[in-house]
Design a protein around this motif. Sequence first.
Motif, PDB file in Angstrom:
ATOM      1  N   THR A 108     -14.312  -6.529  42.804  1.00  0.00           N
ATOM      2  CA  THR A 108     -13.253  -5.550  42.557  1.00  0.00           C
ATOM      3  C   THR A 108     -13.181  -4.540  43.703  1.00  0.00           C
ATOM      4  OG1 THR A 108     -14.658  -3.957  41.402  1.00  0.00           O
ATOM      5  CG2 THR A 108     -13.668  -5.754  40.071  1.00  0.00           C
ATOM      6  N   TYR A 109     -12.076  -3.845  43.735  1.00  0.00           N
ATOM      7  CA  TYR A 109     -11.897  -2.781  44.713  1.00  0.00           C
ATOM      8  C   TYR A 109     -13.011  -1.735  44.586  1.00  0.00           C
ATOM      9  CZ  TYR A 109     -10.092   1.459  46.853  1.00  0.00           C
ATOM     10  OH  TYR A 109      -9.982   2.597  47.602  1.00  0.00           O
ATOM     11  N   ASP A 110     -13.308  -1.323  43.366  1.00  0.00           N
ATOM     12  CA  ASP A 110     -14.336  -0.297  43.159  1.00  0.00           C
ATOM     13  C   ASP A 110     -15.718  -0.765  43.615  1.00  0.00           C
ATOM     14  OD1 ASP A 110     -12.545   1.605  42.165  1.00  0.00           O
ATOM     15  OD2 ASP A 110     -12.785   0.917  40.099  1.00  0.00           O
TER      16      ASP A 110
ATOM     17  N   LEU B  93      -4.218  -2.561  51.016  1.00  0.00           N
ATOM     18  CA  LEU B  93      -4.562  -3.700  51.871  1.00  0.00           C
ATOM     19  C   LEU B  93      -5.817  -4.413  51.382  1.00  0.00           C
ATOM     20  CD1 LEU B  93      -3.765  -2.302  55.423  1.00  0.00           C
ATOM     21  CD2 LEU B  93      -2.391  -3.856  54.019  1.00  0.00           C
ATOM     22  N   LEU B  94      -6.788  -3.652  50.913  1.00  0.00           N
ATOM     23  CA  LEU B  94      -8.012  -4.285  50.421  1.00  0.00           C
ATOM     24  C   LEU B  94      -7.741  -5.135  49.182  1.00  0.00           C
ATOM     25  CD1 LEU B  94     -10.985  -4.858  50.505  1.00  0.00           C
ATOM     26  CD2 LEU B  94     -11.369  -2.753  49.257  1.00  0.00           C
ATOM     27  N   LYS B  95      -6.923  -4.639  48.285  1.00  0.00           N
ATOM     28  CA  LYS B  95      -6.614  -5.422  47.091  1.00  0.00           C
ATOM     29  C   LYS B  95      -5.917  -6.731  47.449  1.00  0.00           C
ATOM     30  CE  LYS B  95      -6.722  -1.788  43.625  1.00  0.00           C
ATOM     31  NZ  LYS B  95      -5.981  -0.953  42.677  1.00  0.00           N
ATOM     32  N   ILE B  96      -5.047  -6.709  48.454  1.00  0.00           N
ATOM     33  CA  ILE B  96      -4.417  -7.949  48.930  1.00  0.00           C
ATOM     34  C   ILE B  96      -5.485  -8.887  49.480  1.00  0.00           C
ATOM     35  CG2 ILE B  96      -2.885  -8.933  50.689  1.00  0.00           C
ATOM     36  CD1 ILE B  96      -1.187  -6.321  50.391  1.00  0.00           C
ATOM     37  N   SER B  97      -6.396  -8.353  50.291  1.00  0.00           N
ATOM     38  CA  SER B  97      -7.461  -9.165  50.883  1.00  0.00           C
ATOM     39  C   SER B  97      -8.352  -9.801  49.823  1.00  0.00           C
ATOM     40  CB  SER B  97      -8.321  -8.318  51.824  1.00  0.00           C
ATOM     41  OG  SER B  97      -7.574  -7.888  52.926  1.00  0.00           O
ATOM     42  N   LEU B  98      -8.708  -9.022  48.812  1.00  0.00           N
ATOM     43  CA  LEU B  98      -9.568  -9.557  47.761  1.00  0.00           C
ATOM     44  C   LEU B  98      -8.861 -10.648  46.966  1.00  0.00           C
ATOM     45  CD1 LEU B  98     -11.287  -6.294  46.476  1.00  0.00           C
ATOM     46  CD2 LEU B  98     -12.297  -8.106  47.883  1.00  0.00           C
TER      47      LEU B  98
ATOM     48  N   THR C  95     -23.367  -4.468  40.903  1.00  0.00           N
ATOM     49  CA  THR C  95     -23.084  -5.295  42.076  1.00  0.00           C
ATOM     50  C   THR C  95     -23.817  -4.683  43.260  1.00  0.00           C
ATOM     51  OG1 THR C  95     -20.961  -5.969  41.189  1.00  0.00           O
ATOM     52  CG2 THR C  95     -21.283  -6.235  43.555  1.00  0.00           C
ATOM     53  N   ILE C  96     -24.758  -5.448  43.830  1.00  0.00           N
ATOM     54  CA  ILE C  96     -25.621  -4.896  44.883  1.00  0.00           C
ATOM     55  C   ILE C  96     -25.334  -5.491  46.262  1.00  0.00           C
ATOM     56  CG2 ILE C  96     -27.438  -4.295  43.268  1.00  0.00           C
ATOM     57  CD1 ILE C  96     -28.174  -7.139  45.508  1.00  0.00           C
ATOM     58  N   GLY C  97     -24.495  -6.524  46.326  1.00  0.00           N
ATOM     59  CA  GLY C  97     -24.191  -7.126  47.613  1.00  0.00           C
ATOM     60  C   GLY C  97     -22.961  -7.999  47.537  1.00  0.00           C
ATOM     61  N   MET C  98     -22.361  -8.237  48.710  1.00  0.00           N
ATOM     62  CA  MET C  98     -21.144  -9.047  48.775  1.00  0.00           C
ATOM     63  C   MET C  98     -21.042  -9.720  50.133  1.00  0.00           C
ATOM     64  SD  MET C  98     -18.186  -6.253  49.508  1.00  0.00           S
ATOM     65  CE  MET C  98     -18.248  -5.237  50.990  1.00  0.00           C
ATOM     66  N   ALA C  99     -20.228 -10.757  50.173  1.00  0.00           N
ATOM     67  CA  ALA C  99     -19.827 -11.398  51.416  1.00  0.00           C
ATOM     68  C   ALA C  99     -18.432 -11.958  51.195  1.00  0.00           C
ATOM     69  CB  ALA C  99     -20.797 -12.510  51.807  1.00  0.00           C
ATOM     70  N   ARG C 100     -17.597 -11.903  52.239  1.00  0.00           N
ATOM     71  CA  ARG C 100     -16.225 -12.393  52.112  1.00  0.00           C
ATOM     72  C   ARG C 100     -15.949 -13.474  53.138  1.00  0.00           C
ATOM     73  NH1 ARG C 100     -11.576  -9.945  52.177  1.00  0.00           N
ATOM     74  NH2 ARG C 100     -11.913  -8.808  54.099  1.00  0.00           N
ATOM     75  N   PHE C 101     -14.962 -14.320  52.829  1.00  0.00           N
ATOM     76  CA  PHE C 101     -14.547 -15.400  53.718  1.00  0.00           C
ATOM     77  C   PHE C 101     -13.030 -15.453  53.740  1.00  0.00           C
ATOM     78  CE2 PHE C 101     -13.499 -19.994  54.285  1.00  0.00           C
ATOM     79  CZ  PHE C 101     -13.981 -20.131  55.580  1.00  0.00           C
ATOM     80  N   VAL C 102     -12.465 -15.403  54.933  1.00  0.00           N
ATOM     81  CA  VAL C 102     -11.020 -15.553  55.090  1.00  0.00           C
ATOM     82  C   VAL C 102     -10.768 -16.784  55.939  1.00  0.00           C
ATOM     83  CG1 VAL C 102     -10.486 -13.117  54.769  1.00  0.00           C
ATOM     84  CG2 VAL C 102     -10.965 -13.958  57.051  1.00  0.00           C
ATOM     85  N   THR C 103      -9.674 -17.481  55.645  1.00  0.00           N
ATOM     86  CA  THR C 103      -9.412 -18.741  56.320  1.00  0.00           C
ATOM     87  C   THR C 103      -7.926 -18.939  56.569  1.00  0.00           C
ATOM     88  OG1 THR C 103      -9.679 -21.151  56.174  1.00  0.00           O
ATOM     89  CG2 THR C 103      -9.372 -19.974  54.110  1.00  0.00           C
TER      90      THR C 103
END
Length: 135
Positions: free
Chosen positions: A8-10, A28-33, A47-55
């Motif tokens: 989530t954004y938060d 913009l972040l909400k679009i990205s998510l 939630t203690i960690g995250m990683a994102r992938f864009v393609t």
Amino acid sequence: MIEYNKLTYDEYKEILTSVGWKMPSERLLKISLEKGTNVKIIIDSKTIGMARFVTDGGYAGLIMDVVVIPEYQGKGYGKLLIEKLLEYIKSGLEDNEEMMIQLLSAPGKQTFYSKFGFKVKKEVAEDGMYMWLKK
């Protein structure tokens, strides 16, 4: 607990704030998510960690925003995030297909990423670069 595509954004804001990274606009972040792929680690309902992938939807993608909040760093959670994200990406490939996965390593983290098979490719880019474009 690992969850995919439920960041989530938060949660994103809390994680980025914990390490002092620049926060994108909420819109913009909400679009990205919504359009990207993400993985997060939850411990004791936090939630203690995250990683994102864009393609581009084809053969190329970028891993970004690999972040673990400071009190959980050094405990293998970053490694787990990358492993789970790479497994998720691989599950979308057909037999014998390859996808070029890129990332911009934070200073001093090249050794960490090299353990997963990432290489510095100086003939392509001596140093990664970026900019924040503002209107």
